[in-house]
Design a protein around this motif. Structure first.
Motif: not given
Length: 505
Positions: A140, A75-77, A106-107, A70
């Protein structure tokens, strides 16, 4: 019988059959069940009651790896708290800003159920073992765009036995192939509304190889699941859910609407359990313990009719008002059977009809079987949609005919005796393996064997059925299917209104 694609050829741009939604599971054979996990721990000198301590470092490794991915992708989980949260909608919003270039999109993370194990001490035997149980752990969801498969996701649990779930869509995979080859197309909401060359694209759709998919799955697992180096065997990939769609693309909305409205209205009242079994390549008998039925559903996008048999189904709906989609879905591919090599435990083997294996290497066979199911459904719908050919022959079969030796009276669709006979011979379970006189004796109580034999002779003379070889089996002819479909449909439209009018008189 003329199928829909031939009858409305001037209104259709083309037809395409390919995989739609495909969900694949990845299991580690070394730890995939309780005995295997116990053996794995014992070989490494780990006590079974220390199973939790063994699994925690692997959990932390997956967590740190997700954070690192991330951070590297900016990115932000996103943790999912609501049950009604739709990940696909969120990903669609991100893609509108991001674009469709390959890489991590995305995660998500979510607490979900997972398979787990617990140590168990048996006082009677004095032995310790592991038992399977249902647990919960953090999962996840890595959404990414692959250069060969398009938008995919890999679901990675943080607890042993680390069973993966991989998703891709056959339409996205095919779009990637078309872009790489410079073939023009327009893909909207998971459906091709325009294709430059349907024949060439169908060849590409049929060329998806399990070996190529296997390499992609191994590559993705190595990228997103860091615990893979701890296990020698690697992941074994099997089919969890498969959808195979046949899309008939009409040139405009106004061309499809009247055809679709007639099909959906007629199919609701016409498709019986035995028909559903026939569509899916099975014969309905008392040994089947699952549920069979129809489901009509009105959606925002339009209407949909679904015929299900156990964990498998076939459905029809319109996409974007322009595409008639027939789609077979399987949540258990072993439901289908095909001719393959079967190996026995003693080392011998034989070629026979056997259930499809769940391995991803069964994909070519699954595609063939599901395409055949869609084709049978299309042929059934074609007979319902256009009874004109059958109506032309109704006059012919209503008149007496002769076989050169004796004369047989015509078929009267309003006579209860003839109607029951027609409905009996077109039952779905007879489509694949035919029927014999004993079957009609069971379905037409009160008739003697001699009367049934004369009935069969009369139907053969009129050209409604034919006898195959010396097996004493009969099949309904193409003309017979068209005539009987038209007869029963005409009887319904003429008789039921008359009965209703009499009831309200």
């Amino acid at each position: 019988m003329v199928v829909l694609t031939e009858r409305y050829a001037d209104r259709i741009s083309g037809t395409l059959s390919c995989f739609d939604r495909v969900v694949i599971t990845g299991t580690l054979p070394e730890i995939c069940h309780a005995q295997a996990m116990g053996r794995h721990l014992t070989e490494r000198g780990v006590r079974l009651f220390d199973y939790t301590q063994w699994a925690e470092p692997l959990r932390d490794e997956i967590h740190q790896h997700a954070l690192r991915l991330a951070r590297e992708a900016g990115l932000t989980i996103e943790f999912i708290r609501r049950k009604d949260f739709r990940k696909e909608d969120r990903v669609r919003e991100l893609l509108e800003k991001r674009g469709n270039h390959p890489g991590l999109v995305h995660i998500f993370s979510a607490m979900e159920s997972c398979q787990s194990f617990k140590p168990w001490y048996d006082k009677a035997t004095g032995k310790t073992s592991l038992r399977a149980r249902e647990g919960r752990c953090l999962h996840y969801y890595f959404y990414f765009i692959d250069r060969d498969l398009g938008l995919c996701y890999l679901r990675v649990p943080t607890w042993a036995p680390f069973r993966l779930q991989f998703y891709f869509n056959g339409h996205n995979q095919l779009a990637c192939q078309l872009s790489q080859r410079g073939i023009g197309y327009r893909l909207v909401d998971n459906v091709f509304t325009e294709i430059e060359d349907f024949t060439r694209v169908q060849d590409l759709a049929d060329s998806l190889r399990a070996e190529t998919l296997h390499r992609i799955l191994d590559r993705v697992a190595g990228w997103l699941c860091p615990i893979l180096p701890h296990f020698k065997t690697g992941y074994h990939w099997s089919l969890m859910q498969v959808e195979y769609a046949t899309d008939i693309v009409f040139v405009s909305l106004k061309e499809l609407r009247p055809v679709y409205e007639e099909l959906i209205r007629t199919a609701i009242h016409t498709v019986k359990p035995e028909n559903v079994a026939t569509f899916l390549g099975r014969k309905l008998d008392e040994r089947f313990e699952g549920e069979i039925g129809n489901d009509f559903h009105t959606r925002i996008e339009g209407t949909r009719i679904k015929h299900h048999m156990g964990r498998n189904s076939i459905k029809m709906y319109d996409k974007l008002g322009r595409v008639l989609r027939l789609e077979t879905t399987s949540n258990d591919v072993t439901f289908f059977k095909h001719y393959r090599r079967v190996e026995h435990r003693d080392g011998t083997w034989e070629m026979k009809n056997a259930p499809v294996k769940k391995s991803i290497y069964s994909l070519p066979a699954v595609a063939e079987l599901m395409k055949a199911a869609n084709r049978r459904y299309l042929e059934f719908l074609s007979a319902l949609d256009d009874p004109t050919a059958g109506i032309k022959d109704l006059d012919k079969i209503s008149k007496p005919t002769t076989d050169g030796q004796r004369t047989y009276r015509g078929i009267n669709l309003f006579a209860e005796e003839d109607r029951a006979a027609l409905e009996a011979i077109v039952r779905g379970e007879f489509n694949l393996s035919g029927f014999q006189s004993r079957h009609l004796q069971d379905l037409l109580p009160g008739k003697t064997p001699s009367q049934v034999w004369r009935l069969l002779k009369r139907l053969r003379t009129h050209g409604l059925i034919k006898k195959i070889g010396r097996t004493y089996k009969y099949y309904v002819t193409r003309m017979g299917k068209a005539v009987i479909s038209a007869a029963l449909k005409l009887r319904r439209f003429l008789l039921i209104p008359a009965m209703a009018e009499e009831a309200f008189a």
